[in-house]
Design a protein around this motif. Structure first.
Motif, PDB file in Angstrom:
ATOM      1  N   ALA A 124       0.831  -1.205   0.000  1.00 39.16           N
ATOM      2  CA  ALA A 124       0.000   0.000   0.000  1.00 39.16           C
ATOM      3  C   ALA A 124       0.866   1.256   0.000  1.00 39.16           C
ATOM      4  O   ALA A 124       0.544   2.249  -0.676  1.00 39.16           O
ATOM      5  N   VAL A 125       1.969   1.233   0.730  1.00 34.19           N
ATOM      6  CA  VAL A 125       2.876   2.386   0.748  1.00 34.19           C
ATOM      7  C   VAL A 125       3.505   2.598  -0.628  1.00 34.19           C
ATOM      8  O   VAL A 125       3.630   3.733  -1.099  1.00 34.19           O
ATOM      9  N   LEU A 126       3.875   1.532  -1.291  1.00 37.72           N
ATOM     10  CA  LEU A 126       4.398   1.663  -2.645  1.00 37.72           C
ATOM     11  C   LEU A 126       3.369   2.318  -3.564  1.00 37.72           C
ATOM     12  O   LEU A 126       3.717   3.158  -4.408  1.00 37.72           O
ATOM     13  N   ALA A 127       2.116   1.954  -3.395  1.00 34.83           N
ATOM     14  CA  ALA A 127       1.053   2.591  -4.187  1.00 34.83           C
ATOM     15  C   ALA A 127       0.963   4.081  -3.870  1.00 34.83           C
ATOM     16  O   ALA A 127       0.752   4.906  -4.765  1.00 34.83           O
ATOM     17  N   MET A 128       1.128   4.434  -2.592  1.00 35.34           N
ATOM     18  CA  MET A 128       1.129   5.848  -2.210  1.00 35.34           C
ATOM     19  C   MET A 128       2.286   6.600  -2.864  1.00 35.34           C
ATOM     20  O   MET A 128       2.197   7.810  -3.092  1.00 35.34           O
ATOM     21  N   GLN A 129       3.350   5.890  -3.168  1.00 38.28           N
ATOM     22  CA  GLN A 129       4.508   6.492  -3.823  1.00 38.28           C
ATOM     23  C   GLN A 129       4.401   6.432  -5.348  1.00 38.28           C
ATOM     24  O   GLN A 129       5.342   6.802  -6.049  1.00 38.28           O
ATOM     25  N   GLY A 130       3.260   5.970  -5.839  1.00 39.76           N
ATOM     26  CA  GLY A 130       3.032   5.964  -7.287  1.00 39.76           C
ATOM     27  C   GLY A 130       3.359   4.662  -7.985  1.00 39.76           C
ATOM     28  O   GLY A 130       3.385   4.606  -9.216  1.00 39.76           O
ATOM     29  N   LEU A 131       3.615   3.595  -7.232  1.00 44.07           N
ATOM     30  CA  LEU A 131       3.947   2.319  -7.834  1.00 44.07           C
ATOM     31  C   LEU A 131       2.908   1.280  -7.412  1.00 44.07           C
ATOM     32  O   LEU A 131       2.934   0.755  -6.298  1.00 44.07           O
ATOM     33  N   GLU A 132       1.987   0.973  -8.287  1.00 42.61           N
ATOM     34  CA  GLU A 132       0.909   0.035  -7.991  1.00 42.61           C
ATOM     35  C   GLU A 132       1.399  -1.398  -8.170  1.00 42.61           C
ATOM     36  O   GLU A 132       1.644  -1.846  -9.289  1.00 42.61           O
ATOM     37  N   VAL A 133       1.553  -2.108  -7.058  1.00 43.11           N
ATOM     38  CA  VAL A 133       2.012  -3.499  -7.121  1.00 43.11           C
ATOM     39  C   VAL A 133       0.952  -4.465  -6.613  1.00 43.11           C
ATOM     40  O   VAL A 133       1.210  -5.646  -6.429  1.00 43.11           O
ATOM     41  N   GLY A 134      -0.263  -3.965  -6.372  1.00 41.50           N
ATOM     42  CA  GLY A 134      -1.372  -4.830  -6.023  1.00 41.50           C
ATOM     43  C   GLY A 134      -1.368  -5.270  -4.576  1.00 41.50           C
ATOM     44  O   GLY A 134      -0.750  -4.656  -3.710  1.00 41.50           O
ATOM     45  N   SER A 135      -2.078  -6.354  -4.325  1.00 44.81           N
ATOM     46  CA  SER A 135      -2.228  -6.868  -2.966  1.00 44.81           C
ATOM     47  C   SER A 135      -1.412  -8.142  -2.814  1.00 44.81           C
ATOM     48  O   SER A 135      -0.624  -8.502  -3.681  1.00 44.81           O
ATOM     49  N   CYS A 136      -1.600  -8.823  -1.685  1.00 47.44           N
ATOM     50  CA  CYS A 136      -0.888 -10.070  -1.404  1.00 47.44           C
ATOM     51  C   CYS A 136      -1.838 -11.256  -1.521  1.00 47.44           C
ATOM     52  O   CYS A 136      -3.055 -11.104  -1.544  1.00 47.44           O
ATOM     53  N   ARG A 137      -1.255 -12.437  -1.580  1.00 46.02           N
ATOM     54  CA  ARG A 137      -2.040 -13.662  -1.599  1.00 46.02           C
ATOM     55  C   ARG A 137      -2.272 -14.157  -0.182  1.00 46.02           C
ATOM     56  O   ARG A 137      -1.461 -13.949   0.709  1.00 46.02           O
ATOM     57  N   LEU A 138      -3.368 -14.882  -0.028  1.00 44.28           N
ATOM     58  CA  LEU A 138      -3.567 -15.622   1.211  1.00 44.28           C
ATOM     59  C   LEU A 138      -2.422 -16.623   1.388  1.00 44.28           C
ATOM     60  O   LEU A 138      -1.921 -17.147   0.398  1.00 44.28           O
ATOM     61  N   PRO A 139      -1.954 -16.830   2.609  1.00 41.07           N
ATOM     62  CA  PRO A 139      -2.580 -16.459   3.876  1.00 41.07           C
ATOM     63  C   PRO A 139      -2.302 -15.030   4.354  1.00 41.07           C
ATOM     64  O   PRO A 139      -2.754 -14.667   5.439  1.00 41.07           O
ATOM     65  N   LEU A 140      -1.551 -14.221   3.592  1.00 41.96           N
ATOM     66  CA  LEU A 140      -1.394 -12.825   3.974  1.00 41.96           C
ATOM     67  C   LEU A 140      -2.714 -12.102   3.754  1.00 41.96           C
ATOM     68  O   LEU A 140      -3.428 -12.365   2.785  1.00 41.96           O
ATOM     69  N   GLU A 141      -3.018 -11.170   4.645  1.00 44.02           N
ATOM     70  CA  GLU A 141      -4.275 -10.442   4.573  1.00 44.02           C
ATOM     71  C   GLU A 141      -4.168  -9.272   3.590  1.00 44.02           C
ATOM     72  O   GLU A 141      -3.079  -8.919   3.150  1.00 44.02           O
ATOM     73  N   SER A 142      -5.300  -8.697   3.271  1.00 43.66           N
ATOM     74  CA  SER A 142      -5.343  -7.475   2.469  1.00 43.66           C
ATOM     75  C   SER A 142      -5.785  -6.318   3.352  1.00 43.66           C
ATOM     76  O   SER A 142      -6.536  -6.503   4.318  1.00 43.66           O
ATOM     77  N   LEU A 143      -5.320  -5.139   3.030  1.00 43.80           N
ATOM     78  CA  LEU A 143      -5.753  -3.945   3.759  1.00 43.80           C
ATOM     79  C   LEU A 143      -7.088  -3.455   3.208  1.00 43.80           C
ATOM     80  O   LEU A 143      -7.297  -3.440   1.986  1.00 43.80           O
ATOM     81  N   SER A 144      -7.982  -3.061   4.089  1.00 42.00           N
ATOM     82  CA  SER A 144      -9.225  -2.438   3.661  1.00 42.00           C
ATOM     83  C   SER A 144      -8.947  -0.985   3.296  1.00 42.00           C
ATOM     84  O   SER A 144      -7.903  -0.418   3.688  1.00 42.00           O
ATOM     85  N   PRO A 145      -9.836  -0.332   2.556  1.00 43.63           N
ATOM     86  CA  PRO A 145      -9.648   1.091   2.268  1.00 43.63           C
ATOM     87  C   PRO A 145      -9.511   1.927   3.536  1.00 43.63           C
ATOM     88  O   PRO A 145      -8.719   2.881   3.582  1.00 43.63           O
ATOM     89  N   THR A 146     -10.250   1.567   4.578  1.00 43.40           N
ATOM     90  CA  THR A 146     -10.144   2.297   5.847  1.00 43.40           C
ATOM     91  C   THR A 146      -8.761   2.134   6.452  1.00 43.40           C
ATOM     92  O   THR A 146      -8.150   3.108   6.936  1.00 43.40           O
ATOM     93  N   GLN A 147      -8.225   0.913   6.422  1.00 40.28           N
ATOM     94  CA  GLN A 147      -6.886   0.674   6.943  1.00 40.28           C
ATOM     95  C   GLN A 147      -5.834   1.421   6.126  1.00 40.28           C
ATOM     96  O   GLN A 147      -4.872   1.974   6.674  1.00 40.28           O
TER      97      GLN A 147
END
Length: 321
Positions: free
Chosen positions: A272-295
């Motif tokens: 998510a921080v990389l996306a904030m820096q302009g680099l969209e690398v998507g989310s992670c796979r399970l079993p890693l969680e995903s961040l909600s928009p609120t998070q």
């Protein structure tokens, strides 16, 4: 046939240096690979002053990828780097046969080195077995330098690394050193000084880079170098120019940054921080969680509160905090 004595001699002089980014694997929202993003990732890291790439490790979710996917990711980073910086491919696997396939492929596509964790489902509990496992794995890439990846918090293998290096030195012709991801600076120092500093021991704990550098580390592999390489370069510059107080302040900011990100699922938060820096690398796979928009918004607010977005743009030539 590879001459093992010449192999040892050729590889012993090669040592990594600087900040090596443990790269993230770009994915879609559904967890499919997005390898078209890799060239942009590499260009950003080069711009930030990164001196190497560590691919398909813990950060890159290597253990959550299939063998063909890992091979595709490795090939994409090697191609995008175009020889401008070394690429180390992590090939560890619970199946040593799969690890050999990954190692052979990494050599085939031109990786500069391979690295591997030990099998972890069935724990490796003694040095001799660890040496045997790594010998079998590394033999599949006989022309490629090999770094054992010591990360006991994930593998459950707490074997002493000086003992491993001593026993593995004769058994594994391509062994050049370790990726040392633990907090035992005393053991790290012993590994550095072993056999007249023969081995290339690379530090792997971002929060303790200052201590490791003071101990003698020449290179470090880490996740947060993806988002804050300039901060760590400031710290290193301050230390080498004798500004110890400034170096401590930069490390303190690193610790605060990592602590802030650690309030959230860490690797999804890093993406998510990389996306904030302009680099969209998507989310992670399970079993890693995903961040909600609120998070994600809360994370942005937390990072703004500690000044992170100023730190990551800090001018590289300044050594003052």
């Amino acid at each position: 046939m590879v001459d093992e004595s010449l192999m040892v001699q050729r590889m012993s002089g090669r040592k990594l240096s600087g900040l090596i980014a443990a790269t993230y694997t770009p994915m879609t929202a559904t967890g499919d690979l997005r390898l078209d993003v890799v060239p942009k990732m590499v260009e950003k890291l080069l711009h930030d002053g990164i001196s190497g790439l560590y691919v398909c490790g813990s950060t890159g979710e290597g253990m959550s990828l299939t063998t063909p996917e890992r091979q595709s990711v490795a090939a994409a980073f090697v191609e995008a780097s175009a020889g401008r910086l070394p690429v180390i491919v992590q090939v560890g696997h619970n199946s040593l046969r799969e690890a050999q396939a990954l190692a052979a492929h990494a050599q085939e596509v031109g990786a500069n080195a391979i690295s591997a964790t030990c099998p972890s489902y069935f724990k490796v509990s003694n040095t001799q077995t660890l040496v045997q496992c790594m010998k079998e794995l590394a033999s599949a890439a006989p022309e490629t330098p090999f770094y054992y990846y010591h990360i006991p918090m994930l593998t459950g293998s707490n074997i002493e690394m000086p003992e491993f290096l001593t026993q593995a030195d004769d058994a594994i012709p391509t062994l050049v050193g370790l990726k040392y991801t633990d907090t035992k600076l005393f053991e790290f120092q012993r590994c550095l000084e072993l056999a007249n500093r023969q081995f290339d021991v690379v530090w792997g704990c971002d929060e303790m880079l200052l201590g490791a550098t003071a101990t003698g580390a020449r290179a470090a592999i880490g996740s947060t170098y993806n988002i804050a390489a300039k901060l760590y370069r400031q710290m290193t510059l301050a230390l080498t120019s004798g500004q110890l107080d400034a170096a401590r302040k930069w490390q303190s900011q690193s610790i605060e940054m990592i602590s802030t990100i650690g309030r959230y699922p860490f690797h999804p938060a890093m993406k998510a921080v990389l996306a904030m820096q302009g680099l969209e690398v998507g989310s992670c796979r399970l079993p890693l969680e995903s961040l909600s928009p609120t998070q994600t918004q809360a994370l942005r607010n937390d990072l703004q509160a500690i000044g992170f977005f100023d730190w990551c743009r800090a001018p590289a030539e300044s050594g003052r905090a």
